[in-house]
Motif scaffolding. Structure first.
Motif, PDB file in Angstrom:
ATOM      1  N   ASN A 150      30.903   5.628  41.033  1.00  0.00           N
ATOM      2  CA  ASN A 150      31.646   6.323  39.977  1.00  0.00           C
ATOM      3  C   ASN A 150      32.392   5.342  39.076  1.00  0.00           C
ATOM      4  O   ASN A 150      32.532   5.578  37.876  1.00  0.00           O
ATOM      5  CB  ASN A 150      32.619   7.320  40.601  1.00  0.00           C
ATOM      6  CG  ASN A 150      31.950   8.628  40.947  1.00  0.00           C
ATOM      7  OD1 ASN A 150      31.036   9.056  40.256  1.00  0.00           O
ATOM      8  ND2 ASN A 150      32.390   9.251  42.032  1.00  0.00           N
ATOM      9  N   PHE A 178      39.378  10.112  38.030  1.00  0.00           N
ATOM     10  CA  PHE A 178      38.050  10.284  37.438  1.00  0.00           C
ATOM     11  C   PHE A 178      38.240  11.002  36.107  1.00  0.00           C
ATOM     12  O   PHE A 178      38.565  12.188  36.070  1.00  0.00           O
ATOM     13  CB  PHE A 178      37.132  11.100  38.356  1.00  0.00           C
ATOM     14  CG  PHE A 178      35.685  11.101  37.918  1.00  0.00           C
ATOM     15  CD1 PHE A 178      34.779  10.239  38.512  1.00  0.00           C
ATOM     16  CD2 PHE A 178      35.238  11.941  36.909  1.00  0.00           C
ATOM     17  CE1 PHE A 178      33.453  10.220  38.111  1.00  0.00           C
ATOM     18  CE2 PHE A 178      33.920  11.937  36.504  1.00  0.00           C
ATOM     19  CZ  PHE A 178      33.017  11.067  37.107  1.00  0.00           C
ATOM     20  N   ILE A 214      34.460  16.326  40.482  1.00  0.00           N
ATOM     21  CA  ILE A 214      33.716  15.378  39.665  1.00  0.00           C
ATOM     22  C   ILE A 214      32.587  16.089  38.915  1.00  0.00           C
ATOM     23  O   ILE A 214      32.374  15.868  37.720  1.00  0.00           O
ATOM     24  CB  ILE A 214      33.144  14.245  40.538  1.00  0.00           C
ATOM     25  CG1 ILE A 214      34.267  13.339  41.044  1.00  0.00           C
ATOM     26  CG2 ILE A 214      32.118  13.418  39.758  1.00  0.00           C
ATOM     27  CD1 ILE A 214      33.805  12.299  42.039  1.00  0.00           C
TER      28      ILE A 214
END
Length: 501
Positions: A150, A178, A214
């Motif tokens: 990520n 994120f 996510i």
């Protein structure tokens, strides 16, 4: 597509001439790290310098095992479970300190930053040059490796074209962070990218929540250029999520490899092939794998439906090469027989048979293909003797390898011999013996590919008819009708016998 059930461990320890992948250890002296970094490269079967290949990169961390990934790809390709191109798998030997990813900040240590520079500027250029890798690179990671993936996705979007991330770790709310920025969104709108993320339903809640969160954020990038998918696997935990999910993830990132142009009555098959070739080059940077059944088998039915002999000649010129194996040669020979190219069919069957004979001692030799070639080419023979001799050769292969072939080849070969004898009025007494052998041995065979007994009885009746044995001819024809009262051919022959009485 396989959903949740798959063989979790499938290692094929064969020789390099067999189905096994070939591994090569590479040592790279990195100016960025001031040290040597080790990689293991797993090359696909039949790798050669004339072809380009996509690459999957992973780290030797957690449950991400490059050997397993390479062998699983090989397994999926070998059995045509998934239509995948030949793929290079690269394992970078690195521990957490070398990777340098920080869960709290979502950033890298100084050493980790230098590792990224090494990957971008040393490892990737070297491997792409040496092993004919395309610019389509995929990253796969699990747990810490997924969270690091990520980071690469968010901070280094120019390195990889695809991500397969299983069970990313989160240590606390918003750690690691994120965030999809406008700049990132703009970047991913310009290039073809695939993003796959998965969690296991048996994993702890914080990891499941993190993966779902996510996926919701990544969904904002969805476009014709950006494809994403989220899976929550009901039977997976943390450590086995990669093993369970790998086939699904591979099918996802190679979805356009299996996306074939739709047939159009006005478009030649050669144009469809060129369109497919152009798509693979643009998206994956690779050539068409001309020997792949999963590729060429998508074009042949179009040719059959249209009885397109010109299109088939174009396809033969494109797909058939010196590397074509017995199965591919047989498939194209069979296609020629369908569209009426008898001479070309005989030529390709001959090439297939020669290749099959030459490869009988190879560990990859499968007798069924050679048997099929003998049997089908017999139907194209110029005279009964030639056809009978071909079937006899098929019988010898069956008898030699009957333990190693599916039972639809043996005892079915006896049925084909008897049928041929009755239809060609040739070696009729032998034909009777073969049909009786088929009936006897068929009783002990459990398969969906056996011929019904009424057909065997009909051909027995026909053989006796050809031998002027009216009594036995009527007996077997009636036995055929007892099993199938609507058997038209048996009715007609029985009526003919009755009229000639």
């Amino acid at each position: 597509m396989l959903k949740y059930i798959l063989p979790i461990v499938f290692f094929l320890y064969c020789s390099l001439t067999g189905f096994a992948q070939r591994s090569i250890d590479e040592k790279i002296n990195s100016k960025y790290l001031g040290d040597t970094i080790n990689c293991t490269v797993w090359l696909p079967q039949n790798w050669n310098v004339k072809q380009h290949y996509t690459t999957i990169y992973t780290f030797s961390y957690g449950a991400s095992n490059a050997e397993f990934i390479a062998e699983q790809i090989n397994y999926l390709r070998k059995l045509n479970i998934s239509n995948l191109p030949p793929i290079i798998v690269v394992n970078i030997w690195a521990d957490m300190d070398l990777i340098g990813y920080n869960y709290e900040t979502g950033l890298l240590t100084e050493r980790g930053t230098r590792t990224v520079s090494c990957i971008k500027n040393e490892i990737i250029p070297l491997l792409e040059s040496k092993y004919k890798a395309s610019k389509f690179r995929a990253y796969i990671g699990q747990s810490y490796g997924a969270s690091y993936g990520n980071y690469l996705f968010l901070k280094q979007p120019d390195i990889f074209s695809a991500y397969m991330l299983m069970s990313p770790e989160r240590i606390a709310p918003l750690q690691p962070p994120f965030e999809i920025t406008p700049e990132l969104q703009k970047n991913y709108s310009k290039r073809q990218t695939y993003y796959f993320i998965a969690s296991g339903d048996l994993d702890i809640q914080r990891r499941r929540d993190y993966a779902k969160d996510i996926s919701e954020r990544v969904s904002k990038l969805d476009s014709s250029r950006f494809a994403y998918r989220y899976e929550n696997l009901s039977l997976a935990g943390h450590n086995n999520s990669l093993a369970i999910c790998l086939p699904i993830a591979l099918d996802f990132i190679y979805q356009h490899y299996s996306s074939f142009p739709q047939p159009d009555s006005t478009v030649r098959i050669s144009s469809l092939i060129k369109q497919y070739e152009s798509n693979l080059s643009a998206i994956y940077g690779i050539d068409v794998d001309k020997q792949s059944y999963g590729v060429y088998s998508n074009f042949l039915p179009i040719i059959w439906q249209k009885k397109d002999s010109i299109g088939l000649i174009d396809a033969i010129k494109y797909f058939i090469t010196s590397e074509s194996d017995i199965r591919q040669l047989r498939d194209f020979a069979f296609s020629c027989s369908i569209v009426g190219l008898k001479d070309k069919a005989k030529e390709l069957y001959g090439e297939a048979i020669n290749k099959g004979i030459a490869n009988q001692k190879s560990p990859n030799f499968y007798p069924g293909y050679l048997i099929t070639c003998y049997r089908e080419s017999a139907d194209l023979a110029d005279n009964p003797k030639e056809g009978w001799d071909l079937l006899q050769k098929g019988l010898q292969v069956c008898l030699k390898h009957k333990i190693n072939i599916y039972n639809d080849y043996y005892p079915n070969i006896y049925y084909y011999l008897g049928k041929f004898a009755s239809e060609n009025d040739y070696q009729t007494e032998e034909g009777i013996r073969y049909l009786q052998l088929y009936i006897e041995k068929q009783k002990d065979v459990i398969t969906l590919n056996q011929f019904p007994l009424n057909k065997a009885y009909y051909y027995l009746g026909k053989c006796y008819f050809l031998l002027n044995d009216t009594k036995k001819a009527k007996l077997y024809l009636q036995m055929a009708l007892n099993l199938n009262s609507n058997y038209k051919e048996a009715k007609m022959l029985l009526q003919k016998l009755s009229e000639n009485k």
